[in-house]
Design a protein around this motif. Sequence first.
Motif, PDB file in Angstrom:
ATOM      1  N   ARG A 204       0.062   7.196   3.253  1.00 25.48           N
ATOM      2  CA  ARG A 204      -0.290   5.861   2.807  1.00 25.48           C
ATOM      3  C   ARG A 204       0.130   5.487   1.488  1.00 25.48           C
ATOM      4  O   ARG A 204       0.357   6.145   0.569  1.00 25.48           O
ATOM      5  N   THR A 205       0.340   4.244   1.457  1.00 25.59           N
ATOM      6  CA  THR A 205       1.103   3.246   0.161  1.00 25.59           C
ATOM      7  C   THR A 205       0.372   2.006   0.166  1.00 25.59           C
ATOM      8  O   THR A 205      -0.527   1.634   0.741  1.00 25.59           O
ATOM      9  N   ARG A 206       0.897   1.305  -0.916  1.00 20.69           N
ATOM     10  CA  ARG A 206       0.441  -0.129  -1.226  1.00 20.69           C
ATOM     11  C   ARG A 206       1.825  -0.859  -1.200  1.00 20.69           C
ATOM     12  O   ARG A 206       3.080  -0.356  -0.992  1.00 20.69           O
ATOM     13  N   ASN A 207       1.760  -2.204  -1.093  1.00 21.71           N
ATOM     14  CA  ASN A 207       2.603  -3.122  -0.641  1.00 21.71           C
ATOM     15  C   ASN A 207       3.551  -2.774  -2.152  1.00 21.71           C
ATOM     16  O   ASN A 207       3.259  -3.030  -3.197  1.00 21.71           O
ATOM     17  N   ASN A 208       5.075  -2.690  -1.838  1.00 20.60           N
ATOM     18  CA  ASN A 208       6.006  -2.718  -2.731  1.00 20.60           C
ATOM     19  C   ASN A 208       6.083  -1.325  -3.473  1.00 20.60           C
ATOM     20  O   ASN A 208       6.715  -1.426  -4.484  1.00 20.60           O
ATOM     21  N   VAL A 209       5.278  -0.324  -3.156  1.00 17.58           N
ATOM     22  CA  VAL A 209       5.390   0.846  -3.531  1.00 17.58           C
ATOM     23  C   VAL A 209       5.864   1.931  -2.597  1.00 17.58           C
ATOM     24  O   VAL A 209       5.251   2.146  -1.603  1.00 17.58           O
ATOM     25  N   PRO A 210       7.103   2.721  -2.884  1.00 14.41           N
ATOM     26  CA  PRO A 210       7.421   3.606  -2.083  1.00 14.41           C
ATOM     27  C   PRO A 210       6.660   5.022  -1.805  1.00 14.41           C
ATOM     28  O   PRO A 210       5.902   5.453  -2.643  1.00 14.41           O
ATOM     29  N   VAL A 211       6.598   5.495  -0.420  1.00 12.23           N
ATOM     30  CA  VAL A 211       5.999   6.621  -0.195  1.00 12.23           C
ATOM     31  C   VAL A 211       7.036   7.453   0.506  1.00 12.23           C
ATOM     32  O   VAL A 211       7.692   7.007   1.198  1.00 12.23           O
ATOM     33  N   THR A 212       7.049   8.866   0.076  1.00  8.97           N
ATOM     34  CA  THR A 212       7.969   9.786   0.776  1.00  8.97           C
ATOM     35  C   THR A 212       7.457  10.233   2.019  1.00  8.97           C
ATOM     36  O   THR A 212       6.129  10.501   1.993  1.00  8.97           O
ATOM     37  N   GLY A 213       8.428  10.488   3.108  1.00 10.19           N
ATOM     38  CA  GLY A 213       8.158  11.008   4.226  1.00 10.19           C
ATOM     39  C   GLY A 213       9.151  12.148   4.607  1.00 10.19           C
ATOM     40  O   GLY A 213      10.411  12.032   4.483  1.00 10.19           O
ATOM     41  N   SER A 214       8.605  13.489   4.431  1.00  6.95           N
ATOM     42  CA  SER A 214       9.768  14.634   5.035  1.00  6.95           C
ATOM     43  C   SER A 214       9.250  14.979   6.450  1.00  6.95           C
ATOM     44  O   SER A 214       8.158  15.214   6.855  1.00  6.95           O
TER      45      SER A 214
END
Length: 244
Positions: A204-214
Amino acid sequence: MPHLPPPALAPTTVPATASPVTASPRTTPVPARPSAPGARPASTARPASIRGSGGYRARSTSALVGGLLVACLVLPGCSGSGDDEAPSPAPASGTAGTGQGGAASPEAPPAGTPTASRTTRFQGADGDVEVGFVGLRVDGQLARLDLLFTPRYAKDPGTGITLYDMAGRRDAAVTLVDSVNLRRYTVVRDSAGVALGAASGTTRTRNNVPVTGSFTFAAPPADVTTVDVYLNDRVIVDDAAITR
């Protein structure tokens, strides 16, 4: 008969009469009215500073005050306080964090967020989604893929955005495709059957904020140097280089 001169008359004196002098009646002093407690007694003597010049000074003070008022009206920026106030700056258009039309401005990524070497975009169910390729590294028999997912929605929903939402409100199935050997690699699972990859519903993240997916895959053969990365049925990174 000889002419004789008339006999001289003796001067007649009028006895002086003294006018009676009447003494003025004694005046009884009127007792002064008792003053209120704390009041200062009135003085009948005029203060020396204003004795004999009260009218002239009052006229001079009135003329001086009138001249100052006229000068104050003529001079620009004259205020009652006498201090020059700086003009208030004009308010900036828009609001902080949002641009015109409601589009949110990019935020700084969280601390420890890796840097993507390249980025692509695709149209999601609620807006654009930016995918950053961090790397695909082989370690033994496994290969680990690191991606950055950043929602770029024109309208911020105001709530958390999951990888499930960015994938079009369905499970985010990330796969590798070897277009030379025509082979697809899926995320490996452990002995309990749990996929070794970012969960769609909890990433989960917020708009315009990156989140990592591995995501972890079986390592392609040594002669394979690049693969295409798919999210469900679309290519999100083509010719992703494999680091060994």
